[in-house]
Design an enzyme around this catalytic site. Structure first.
Site, PDB file in Angstrom:
ATOM      1  N   PRO A  72       0.834  -1.222   0.000  1.00 35.25           N
ATOM      2  CA  PRO A  72       0.000   0.000   0.000  1.00 35.25           C
ATOM      3  C   PRO A  72       0.857   1.256   0.000  1.00 35.25           C
ATOM      4  CG  PRO A  72      -0.907  -1.607   1.506  1.00 35.25           C
ATOM      5  CD  PRO A  72       0.394  -2.182   1.020  1.00 35.25           C
ATOM      6  N   CYS A  73       0.447   2.226  -0.828  1.00 33.72           N
ATOM      7  CA  CYS A  73       1.277   3.404  -1.048  1.00 33.72           C
ATOM      8  C   CYS A  73       0.694   4.675  -0.444  1.00 33.72           C
ATOM      9  CB  CYS A  73       1.480   3.619  -2.546  1.00 33.72           C
ATOM     10  SG  CYS A  73      -0.064   3.931  -3.447  1.00 33.72           S
ATOM     11  N   GLN A  74      -0.516   4.607   0.115  1.00 35.10           N
ATOM     12  CA  GLN A  74      -1.179   5.838   0.554  1.00 35.10           C
ATOM     13  C   GLN A  74      -0.361   6.609   1.582  1.00 35.10           C
ATOM     14  OE1 GLN A  74      -2.552   2.850   0.318  1.00 35.10           O
ATOM     15  NE2 GLN A  74      -4.583   2.933  -0.599  1.00 35.10           N
TER      16      GLN A  74
END
Length: 365
Positions: A72-74
């Protein structure tokens, strides 16, 4: 060569690496609909749920040559809060744990460009590189633009890539990827296989209205700045689109001109932008001309280079999200080919710069 995929999403990386010759035997993602899409199109080896619940199963996997994934990159994205304490940011370390468990010949970890470029994340980058080197990998990171690898979309992402071997050597990944570059077709060329929006093979219409803003933010390009309310920008048909975000489905979905696309007329957006730049008063707050609409699900999927017959599961908003979250399969394919060639031909040491660790930032430009 056998591989596993974690944080797989709808399978963008997996499709590309399979095309490059890797056999992805095991995969995992948390999103229910992404897993359903993956199972329907790629294979039932996908496990759905929190990866931490599958670590014991992962430990038992044998003969794994490569680990791939996009945690996940958020937590790192400039579109978010860039909070180092965001729980989603910790998944990059889970990726390193899986690499340690399986000791593959190579790994590829993808994330947003910000993780590879912003000074805010430099300590994390160095920590990741040190961790991979401690595990015995010659490793580095590189930021790649998808348009240079057969994807009609200006999408930049960082890739951490490592090869088992001399951990004191630093791969020159930019140089290693040069032979695998391929110019992308234009958006117009890419969408030419689809029927008109709302018909035939192009039915995933986004119904979010398009309204003109009375206070436009102007840039030299009509495809930048802000002419409309919401974050959806117009598409450059005879060039490349901007990055397709996971938040598509509403007013963040890019905008396309039907008459420009289907009737080869001059673009309304370009003409409107030119008039304002030359002193005309911007439009009052009102709906845009009917010729302008949002991209469909099918159009977004093709711009991301998913296979033409790929079937996404779930609601329309979920489909848009799966597409926007994915690594473009064509980009993944070219990375996969580079990694495969290095492993098969054992040429990795010919493509490495032997530099002290503190110079790794210079290696990346």
């Amino acid at each position: 060569m056998n591989g596993i995929s974690i944080y797989s999403g709808a399978g963008g990386l997996d499709i590309g690496f399979r095309k490059a010759g890797f056999d992805i035997k095991w995969a995992n993602d948390f999103n229910k609909y992404a897993c359903e899409s993956y199972a329907k199109n790629i294979g039932d080896h996908i496990r759905c749920g929190d990866i931490n619940n599958y670590l014991e199963e992962i430990k038992e996997l044998k003969n794994v040559d490569i680990v791939i994934g996009g945690p996940p990159c958020q937590g790192f994205s400039v579109a978010g809060k860039m909070d180092p304490n965001d729980p989603r940011s910790k998944h990059v370390w889970t990726f390193t744990d899986v690499v340690e468990m399986l000791n593959p010949k190579a790994f590829v970890m993808e994330n947003v460009k910000a993780l590879g470029t912003l000074s805010k994340w430099e300590p994390l980058r160095k920590s990741l590189l040190e961790r991979f080197r401690e595990l015995g990998y010659s490793t580095n990171y590189v930021v790649l633009n998808a348009t240079e690898f057969d994807v009609p979309q200006g999408r930049e992402r960082v890739f951490f890539i490592g090869f088992k071997g001399n951990s004191k050597l630093i791969p020159d990944l930019k140089k290693m990827m040069e032979p695998y570059k391929k110019m992308a077709p234009t958006v117009r060329e890419t969408l030419s296989v689809l029927d008109k929006a709302g018909t035939g093979n192009n039915t995933g219409v986004c119904k979010a209205k398009i309204t003109l803003t009375p206070n436009p933010v102007l840039r030299k390009s009509p495809f930048a700045g802000m002419l409309f309310n919401g974050m959806g920008r117009p598409i450059r048909l005879d060039g490349y689109s901007n990055t397709l975000p996971a938040s598509m489905g509403g007013n963040k979905t890019p905008i396309i001109d039907d008459k420009e696309l289907y009737e080869n007329q001059s673009g309304w957006v370009q003409e409107y932008h030119s008039k304002i730049m030359n002193g005309s008063k911007p439009s009052e707050f009102k709906e845009a001309p009917e010729r302008l609409r949002r991209l469909t699900v099918e159009e977004c999927a093709l711009i991301q280079t998913f296979p033409f017959d790929y079937e996404f599961c779930g609601s329309q908003s979920s489909k848009f999200c799966q597409i926007g979250n994915a690594v473009p399969p064509n980009l993944a394919k070219h990375i996969g080919k580079m990694v495969m060639d290095c492993l098969v031909n054992e040429v990795i040491e010919n493509m490495i710069i032997n530099l002290p660790y503190q110079l790794e930032m210079e290696v990346n430009g």
